[in-house]
Design an enzyme around this catalytic site. Sequence first.
Site, PDB file in Angstrom:
ATOM      1  N   HIS A  83       1.041  -1.149   0.231  1.00  0.00           N
ATOM      2  CA  HIS A  83       0.233   0.165   0.308  1.00  0.00           C
ATOM      3  C   HIS A  83       1.083   1.208  -0.193  1.00  0.00           C
ATOM      4  CE1 HIS A  83      -3.329  -3.085   1.052  1.00  0.00           C
ATOM      5  NE2 HIS A  83      -2.794  -3.247   1.324  1.00  0.00           N
ATOM      6  N   GLU A 127       1.415 -12.077   5.196  1.00  0.00           N
ATOM      7  CA  GLU A 127       0.269 -11.584   6.241  1.00  0.00           C
ATOM      8  C   GLU A 127       0.862 -11.098   7.576  1.00  0.00           C
ATOM      9  OE1 GLU A 127      -2.284  -9.719   5.520  1.00  0.00           O
ATOM     10  OE2 GLU A 127      -2.548  -9.857   2.775  1.00  0.00           O
TER      11      GLU A 127
END
Length: 588
Positions: free
Chosen positions: A421, A551
């Site tokens: 991101h 993650e």
Amino acid sequence: MTKKFSLLLLSFILFFGAFLPQGKSSAASGSIIISSETVNVRGGPGLSYPLVKVANRGEKYSIVKEKDDWIEIQLSFGKTGWVVNWLVTKENEQKTANAASSSESKSTVAIANTDQLRVRSGPGTSFRIVGFLNKGQEVSVLDQNENWYKITSTFGEGWVAKEFLDSRTGQTENKSAATSSKESNTGVVNGDTLNVRKESSSSSTIIGKLTKGTNVTIYTKQNKWYEIGFGNIRGWVSSEFVDIQSGSAEDKPAESSSFIGTVTANSLSIRSGASLNAGIIGSVTKGQSFTILDESNNWAKIEYKTGSFGWVAGWYLDKSTEKPNTGTSSGKETTITILQDGTNIRKQANVQSDVVQRVNEGDTFSVISVKNDWYEIKLKNGKTGFVAGWIVSTNGSAPRIEKSGAEGYLKNKTIVLDPGHGGGDNGTTGANGTLEKELTLRTARLLFDKLTAAGADVYLTRNNDSYVTLPSRVSLAAINRADAFISLHYDSNLDRSVRGMTGYYYHSYQKSLADTIYSSTVGQTNLKNRGVRFGDFHVIRENSQKATLIELGYLSNPEEEMTLKSGAFQENAASGLYDGLARFFKEN
């Protein structure tokens, strides 16, 4: 005649105007500095355009305009070219970064606050020891990240854990902070959810949230507000939702924890609160053990001497249920706990050896000996076997396995780190407001320092809060022929109880990298093991290099979010990723 002359003059102006620089629009865009060793300058904004020239690190060019991930630069009079934006640094960004660095590091001198302080070749305990500092010894600080100082001393350069160095030129400020901490009280949150605000006002920005029962350090009171500290958060809360506790012996909990903590660091500071911001009120040494009276955000409260209580960093304690020993280590039996279902127990201490048994998460075994990076353990059937030390947790007085020689396997390897991101893409937002884009960059920078110290060639797909498209992230791996590509993310789920770490790969040639890095990282952080699985993500699906997406826990889980934000977790995550990469290159 006059009409012909006017047309001729107009044509003359238009002709030469095409070759003149565009003035304000170009100058207003500023300039860039080449931040990679070499960068290809192309005839247009894309890899398919012809190569115009090769620019070298440090060269400076004026910006003409920008398009998507490409910047058009002025090469010479009337000649321009295009470069990808992730291989250059805008001059104003560099100045801002340098100014911030200068502001954060006013002091260039520090003093060791403990004897026999280990100095390592890189920022992490996996790096070899290059020297020692004695208490009071002065060193010059060259660089730093949130957990480590890079210093130079009589024996040369090295890295030291920040906790064991005191800044010298910041002495006045530090004394003030220490005084404030010593005069501060400890408080406990009595409301279900308490907002922590930037200023002492209900209209001020919320910078965090605390849950009922959380211990905080109270610094000052202003009207009906307390200035409090918790972990990396320092802000203001309504005083009616915090019960004050003093630090005296009268506050010893009525019920003690059944856990005993044995100190694993050579010298461990005792603080007045459960935070690195709290004042140091004493110290304990390796081998001493204490009853853990309370725990908060990876910190443990102990009675370090009769009637005196304080907090120590929980990641420097080995937990057990045995009787505390405040002297030297009693040499209690060491056990290991399996962290992943289907873990292989092998006949010999190497990955090529035959598997004699497969065991599951939570299984514990007694340690007989340590061989290289492997534990020899006693199995339930009375036989023995070996398990890799980097995929288990240990409990006991024996030293943990120190992974040696990692630098040798990482040197000259090309690694691309992809902090997920950025820019307008925040990623997920945690239960207490943590932005995924900020946490991924924080983890990537810590890992970048470790890999660079080991001699690897490391590239970040972004090194600030900027947006980079998914194809551009993948292109960086292809352009540099990366030996490994790691995309870092933090997870989210509508069910706030979901927690743990997950690893992903897309192509079969990526699975080995995903497995190795994941096992090392989940073992280092002790998060719930959710395993490695197939994942249809662009940055690994479209990647021709060995790549994985990790993650690193669930920001949607309030408790796990607080853990993920802590300096201890960030250091452990970066160390786990680093060790996993070293292990991968060693075995492949």
